[in-house]
Scaffold this motif. Structure first.
Motif, PDB file in Angstrom:
ATOM      1  N   THR A 283       0.833  -1.203   0.000  1.00  0.00           N
ATOM      2  CA  THR A 283       0.000   0.000   0.000  1.00  0.00           C
ATOM      3  C   THR A 283       0.870   1.255   0.000  1.00  0.00           C
ATOM      4  O   THR A 283       1.855   1.342   0.730  1.00  0.00           O
ATOM      5  CB  THR A 283      -0.910   0.000   1.239  1.00  0.00           C
ATOM      6  N   ASN A 288      -1.552   4.560   3.738  1.00  0.00           N
ATOM      7  CA  ASN A 288      -1.236   3.720   4.895  1.00  0.00           C
ATOM      8  C   ASN A 288      -1.236   4.506   6.201  1.00  0.00           C
ATOM      9  O   ASN A 288      -1.504   3.945   7.263  1.00  0.00           O
ATOM     10  CB  ASN A 288       0.121   3.044   4.708  1.00  0.00           C
ATOM     11  N   HIS A 322      -4.271   1.455  -2.396  1.00  0.00           N
ATOM     12  CA  HIS A 322      -4.286   0.443  -1.351  1.00  0.00           C
ATOM     13  C   HIS A 322      -4.106  -0.944  -1.956  1.00  0.00           C
ATOM     14  O   HIS A 322      -4.616  -1.227  -3.048  1.00  0.00           O
ATOM     15  CB  HIS A 322      -5.588   0.501  -0.555  1.00  0.00           C
ATOM     16  N   LYS A 323      -3.385  -1.785  -1.251  1.00  0.00           N
ATOM     17  CA  LYS A 323      -3.111  -3.144  -1.729  1.00  0.00           C
ATOM     18  C   LYS A 323      -4.396  -3.897  -2.054  1.00  0.00           C
ATOM     19  O   LYS A 323      -4.425  -4.721  -2.979  1.00  0.00           O
ATOM     20  CB  LYS A 323      -2.309  -3.897  -0.650  1.00  0.00           C
TER      21      LYS A 323
END
Length: 436
Positions: A283, A288, A322-323
């Motif tokens: 991320t 984060n 974001h991941k």
């Protein structure tokens, strides 16, 4: 070594250039876009670029088809040679991603095994069981990286495989004049292979830099005089954002003391790990952190602590991803760079880092530590720098023995008087070069 005094910039070329995920076989000269970003890199203070995979692959670059051919979605070898030449002309080193643990299913030697099975001259290039089967129903089993059958694991115990890889690395130096390699999943590579690679590249080019992707464990098993010069500092990657989000700077300082502190048991004293707040696998830092005011501070801490700082393209202006959105979101294509207060701040941090012997080579000693503030010392024989961070919104008065009366902040160039202690405004960071 040049790398120990550098600020790195990571580019994931297939995403950076907006290439299609699947290799469509269409030659497009996208990699030349990097040349347009060189002025931005220079302004940012970058003097080394690490390129994620650039060679012909099935999809995302880490499933290589041909180690000696630039991916057609990016352009030609001549295009990349032009890019490397332009970077070198501006004093920017070039480090390529060496993906040597595995290849793609489109790799020619593996295609030969699928066609000729036991009669293939390449059958021992991989870990094959002709009595089994794969997820692709090949009528044979082979080892894939961590169970991923699109990533065919190479047999690095086979001298022919090692020679094939070394021949490719030699061609990269001769054709593109590269300055180093980042080794993908270095923790999966055998110690024998790493020692042989270090010996080989030492003879290819003076100060050829090897940095390995590692996650956990004792980094000394990969980073030592016979193997890699550096590894990725994932321990501190986690500690950096977690310390700010939990407002507990003890976490990151504990890791730094464990790694670089003054005690005899310190793990990596004198070593130079690659430090980062995000990359193509995680991320982005702006997504984060729970407090956006901490964004400049986390970069200050990354540039102030021991190691080699690396900035991921786009994050220098606060790009978010974001991941959970998937890898393509993390590896975005930006039409042009953005310059704002954050990028200007990182530029000042970069210049301070590159010009300070203490920040490049100094030891680490914690001076002041609370949940929300930390001050630590970086010191060599002829220079002493104090790095101060206040992660709280409230002003903080630090009382400690500065060992001198005056200092110059390497970031702002302002003079600081320690006569009445040190006043840290809310959300502030300083690199004080202490007067003797």
């Amino acid at each position: 070594m040049w790398a120990y005094e550098s600020v790195f910039y990571q580019i994931y070329p297939l995403g950076f250039c907006g290439a299609p995920y699947e290799n469509d076989g269409v030659l497009t000269h996208r990699i030349l876009k990097v040349k347009d970003w060189i002025p931005h890199m220079k302004k940012l203070g970058i003097n080394a670029v690490y390129f994620s995979p650039v060679f012909e692959s099935d999809t995302h670059g880490y499933n290589t088809r041909d180690y000696k051919k630039i991916d057609c979605r990016l352009g030609t070898n001549e295009d990349f040679k032009e890019v490397c030449g332009a970077l070198h002309k501006e004093g920017i080193k070039v480090v390529l991603d060496g993906v040597f643990n595995h290849v793609g299913r489109g790799f020619s030697a593996f295609l030969d095994v699928l066609k000729n099975r036991e009669n293939s001259v390449y059958r021992d290039w991989f870990h094959i069981d002709f009595g089994g089967n794969s997820n692709y129903n090949d009528g044979l089993w082979y080892e894939g990286w961590e169970g991923n059958f699109d990533l065919v694991k190479l047999n690095l115990g086979n001298p022919e495989v090692v020679e094939h890889i070394f021949s490719a690395v030699k061609s990269w130096v001769e054709e593109f004049d590269i300055d180093g390699l980042r080794l993908d999943v270095a923790y999966c590579l055998t110690p024998d292979f790493l020692r042989r690679l270090r010996s080989f590249t030492d003879g290819l080019k003076e100060e050829f830099f090897l940095v390995g992707e590692t996650l956990h464990g004792d980094y000394n098993q990969w980073m030592n005089p016979q193997m890699l010069h550096s590894v990725t500092n994932y321990e501190c990657y986690k500690g950096l954002y977690s310390s700010f989000n939990s407002m507990n700077l003890f976490e990151i300082v504990h890791s730094l003391l464990r790694q670089f502190g003054p005690e005899n048991w310190t793990l990596y004293k004198g070593q130079h790990l690659l430090c980062f707040v995000d990359n193509h696998d995680v991320t982005r830092i702006a997504s984060n952190l729970t407090n956006a005011r901490h964004l400049p501070l986390i970069y200050a801490l990354t540039f102030g602590m021991p190691g080699i700082p690396c900035v991921y393209y786009g994050s220098e202006w606060g790009a978010e991803a974001h991941k959970s959105q998937g890898d393509p979101a993390l590896r975005a294509c930006f039409e042009e760079p953005v310059e704002n207060e954050l990028s200007a701040w990182i530029s000042r941090l970069a210049e301070a880092k590159k010009q300070s012997k203490a920040l490049n080579y100094g030891g680490f000693r914690s001076v002041v530590l609370t949940n929300k503030q930390c001050i630590f010392e970086r010191k060599t024989e002829d220079e002493r720098v104090m790095v101060a961070i206040n992660a709280d919104e409230e002003e903080y008065h630090a009382h400690f023995d500065a060992g001198c009366g005056m200092a110059v902040d390497l970031i702002t160039k302002e003079t600081h008087d320690f006569g009445g202690g040190s006043r840290l405004p809310g959300y502030s960071a300083y690199f004080w070069k202490m007067e003797k």
